[in-house]
Design a protein around this motif. Structure first.
Motif, short mmCIF file in Angstrom:
data_model
loop_
_atom_site.label_atom_id
_atom_site.label_comp_id
_atom_site.label_asym_id
_atom_site.label_seq_id
_atom_site.Cartn_x
_atom_site.Cartn_y
_atom_site.Cartn_z
N GLU A 63 3.46 4.60 -4.01
CA GLU A 63 3.48 6.06 -4.05
C GLU A 63 3.42 6.63 -2.64
O GLU A 63 3.97 7.69 -2.37
N GLU A 64 2.73 5.91 -1.75
CA GLU A 64 2.53 6.38 -0.38
C GLU A 64 2.94 5.29 0.60
O GLU A 64 2.29 4.23 0.67
N LEU A 65 4.00 5.54 1.33
CA LEU A 65 4.51 4.53 2.26
C LEU A 65 3.50 4.20 3.35
O LEU A 65 3.37 3.04 3.76
N HIS A 66 2.75 5.20 3.80
CA HIS A 66 1.88 5.00 4.96
C HIS A 66 0.43 4.70 4.59
O HIS A 66 -0.46 4.79 5.43
N SER A 67 0.21 4.32 3.33
CA SER A 67 -1.15 3.92 2.93
C SER A 67 -1.51 2.58 3.55
O SER A 67 -0.63 1.78 3.93
N GLU A 68 -2.80 2.31 3.65
CA GLU A 68 -3.25 1.03 4.23
C GLU A 68 -2.72 -0.14 3.44
O GLU A 68 -2.35 -1.18 4.00
N GLU A 69 -2.69 0.00 2.12
CA GLU A 69 -2.21 -1.09 1.27
C GLU A 69 -0.75 -1.41 1.56
O GLU A 69 -0.37 -2.58 1.69
N THR A 70 0.07 -0.37 1.68
CA THR A 70 1.50 -0.58 1.94
C THR A 70 1.71 -1.15 3.33
O THR A 70 2.50 -2.09 3.52
N LEU A 71 1.04 -0.60 4.31
CA LEU A 71 1.16 -1.12 5.68
C LEU A 71 0.73 -2.57 5.75
O LEU A 71 1.33 -3.39 6.46
N GLY A 72 -0.30 -2.91 4.98
CA GLY A 72 -0.76 -4.30 4.96
C GLY A 72 0.27 -5.23 4.35
O GLY A 72 0.48 -6.35 4.83
N ALA A 73 0.93 -4.78 3.28
CA ALA A 73 1.95 -5.60 2.63
C ALA A 73 3.13 -5.84 3.57
O ALA A 73 3.69 -6.95 3.62
N ILE A 74 3.50 -4.81 4.32
CA ILE A 74 4.60 -4.97 5.29
C ILE A 74 4.20 -5.94 6.38
O ILE A 74 4.96 -6.85 6.75
N ALA A 75 2.99 -5.79 6.92
CA ALA A 75 2.52 -6.69 7.99
C ALA A 75 2.44 -8.13 7.51
O ALA A 75 2.74 -9.07 8.27
#
Length: 545
Positions: A63-75
């Motif tokens: 739902e939110e690209l810049h959430s910590e969860e999403t950023l963590g998945a990308i990293a």
């Protein structure tokens, strides 16, 4: 090359497939959440999610690209680069700083930055478009460009035919950039144009545009958005296809009419034939079939409101200024809209414009102040007052002429004393306007001024004044007739014809010989509509004698 791919649309799915088939298969795909789609508004996954599942590539739909969860998945995917195409969310920090982010943008940047580059390129009549592979930065599609690919726009292209070619081009070009890693080049800011999102109003056919512009808009919005024509009953007729037709009955645009089983929209300077439509709640059909089924003529023959009430005054004024400055624009629909509004807001706007440093815009202000209300002055006292204020401080001959003509359109005694004072102005352009403005006005002072102007050194001034005396003046006295008779041997042919006509209307015998000479030689004369009228009416009065 390890990468995480961000995308959502059909276009983005084509790019994803190319990446998956290359040495740069994404380790993770980020796409948008499921959304309601179609008439049934049922939840459905975006095309990129469907394809990622088919290809067996892990994907997330945050739902939110810049959430910590999403950023963590990308990293966690350990990407060397992020790739993106039509993701649908503004990308911000820290992603912009943490990764090199490469985007597929369907235009020849710096032309058409923004949300609707494909549609805008077709609407503008561009000969070509293409795809830019660019680095994503904080600006709006303003990052440096790694590569450009070009694609011609064909005369019959619409969004639906052009997009597949751009999809293939963009997919191929992105893989090439990842293979070769060229150095990106900064965009030339001098060439920037913006492709703003298509708004609801742009779906409606706009008769203030030329037929070619309207036809291009129909193609640009086909089939994904769709153009439409608002009908008098409040419903919308979907417009699928059209062609530029030719002459128009309403040169400023705004008339919907039928010609047999042809549905025509008179646009700015020409007509458009609507050839294929979708009735409200119906299927696509030829316009002729729709017309066969119509029993209410009010739905097939009607006129748009020339005041363009759905548009803000500021927007209408901006376009009106452009039309006024364009020597090729004969009909100026937005200038007409200002006059048709006939309200206090437009009056105030013109009063402000009357003080502009640009004399062309002061001319525009004077014109609208004279025409406000169109056929009947909407605020006559206020219009005359504003024009008098302009006249008191104006010195430019062209603006003075516009003010004089505006007083003429107001009619009655508007600006009368000032008009009479301008008959001896040094500039013939001003004197010609005075002759026009006094035409049809009553009074001995008006008659005296027109008699003076009929002997002016300038032929255009003499022509207008002689027309005003001979055709428009209700008076008939020896002084007026003598003024007309003095022009029977005028070196200007138009002035002579007006003098002959004016005397013939009054049954003056001095008209007979020159009139018969003109009639005998009419084949050699310029056969304009007005000249034919003058000669025909002159002949009818001679025959009546």
């Amino acid at each position: 090359m390890r990468n995480v791919y961000l995308g959502t649309s059909e276009f983005a799915a084509v790019v994803l497939r190319a990446l998956a088939d290359s040495a740069h298969r994404p380790q993770l795909v980020v796409t948008r959440p499921d959304a309601k789609q179609g008439r049934g508004q049922k939840l459905a996954p975006p095309p990129v999610a469907v394809l990622a599942a088919e290809l067996g590539i892990p994907f997330i739909q945050p739902e939110e690209l810049h959430s910590e969860e999403t950023l963590g998945a990308i990293a966690a995917a350990s990407p060397e680069v992020l790739t993106t195409c039509a993701y649908g969310v503004l990308i911000k920090e820290p992603l912009l700083s943490d990764y090199e982010m490469i985007n597929v943008h369907p235009s020849l940047l710096p032309r058409w930055r923004g949300a609707a580059p494909i549609e805008r390129s077709i609407m503008a009549g561009d000969a070509e478009t293409g795809v830019a592979i660019m680095r994503v930065t904080a600006g709006w599609d303003s990052g440096p460009v790694y590569a450009l690919g070009r694609e011609p726009i064909r005369a019959d292209d619409d969004y639906g035919t052009l997009v597949p070619r751009l999809e293939e081009l963009g997919a191929r070009l992105l893989v090439q950039v990842l293979d070769e890693r060229p150095t990106p080049v900064e965009q030339d800011e001098a060439g920037v144009t913006y492709a703003n999102k298509i708004g609801p109003r742009e779906r409606a056919l706009d008769p203030t545009q030329t037929p070619a512009e309207v036809e291009r808009t129909i193609r640009a919005l086909r089939p994904h958005i769709g153009s439409r024509l608002k009908l008098p009953d409040g419903t919308f007729l979907g417009v699928i296809d059209a062609r530029v037709d030719g002459p128009t009955r309403a040169p400023a645009g705004g008339l919907v009419r039928t010609d047999g089983l042809r549905l025509l929209l008179d646009c700015h300077g020409g007509a458009l034939e609507i050839t294929e439509v979708r009735p409200p709640g119906g299927k696509v059909m030829p316009a002729a079939d729709w017309l066969r089924g119509q029993r209410d003529e009010k739905l097939t023959n009607f006129r748009f409101d020339p005041a363009l009430p759905d548009r803000p005054l500021d927007e209408v004024l901006v376009t009106a200024k452009r039309e006024w400055r364009d020597p090729e624009d004969e009909w100026q629909p937005h200038v007409c809209a200002l006059a048709a509004r006939g309200d206090a807001d437009t009056l105030t706007a013109m009063t402000v414009l009357a003080g502009d440093e640009d004399p062309e815009l002061r001319e525009l202000a004077a014109y609208v102040l004279g025409q406000l209300g169109t056929t009947t002055p909407a605020l006559p006292a206020e219009q005359e007052s504003a024009l008098r204020d302009m006249a008191a401080r104006e010195s430019n001959p062209h603006v003075l002429s516009a003010i004089i003509c505006a007083f003429g359109h107001l009619g009655g005694t508007a600006g009368h004393d000032w008009l009479l004072a301008q008959r001896a102005h040094a500039d013939a352009y001003v004197r010609e306007a005075v002759a026009f403005a006094l035409g049809g006005r009553r009074g001995e002072d008006t008659l005296a001024a027109l008699i003076d102007l009929s002997a002016d050194e300038d032929p255009k001034v003499r022509d207008w004044a002689t027309f005003a005396l001979g055709t428009l003046a209700e008076a008939d006295n020896p002084a007026l007739r003598d003024a007309l008779a003095a022009r029977l041997d005028d070196p200007d042919e138009d002035t002579r014809m007006e003098a002959v006509h004016g005397l013939a209307l009054r049954g003056d015998e001095r008209a007979e010989a020159p009139a018969r000479d003109l009639l005998a030689g009419r084949e050699s004369l310029d056969d304009s509509v007005w000249r034919r009228h003058l000669l025909d009416e002159t002949a009818s009065h001679l025959d009546g004698d």
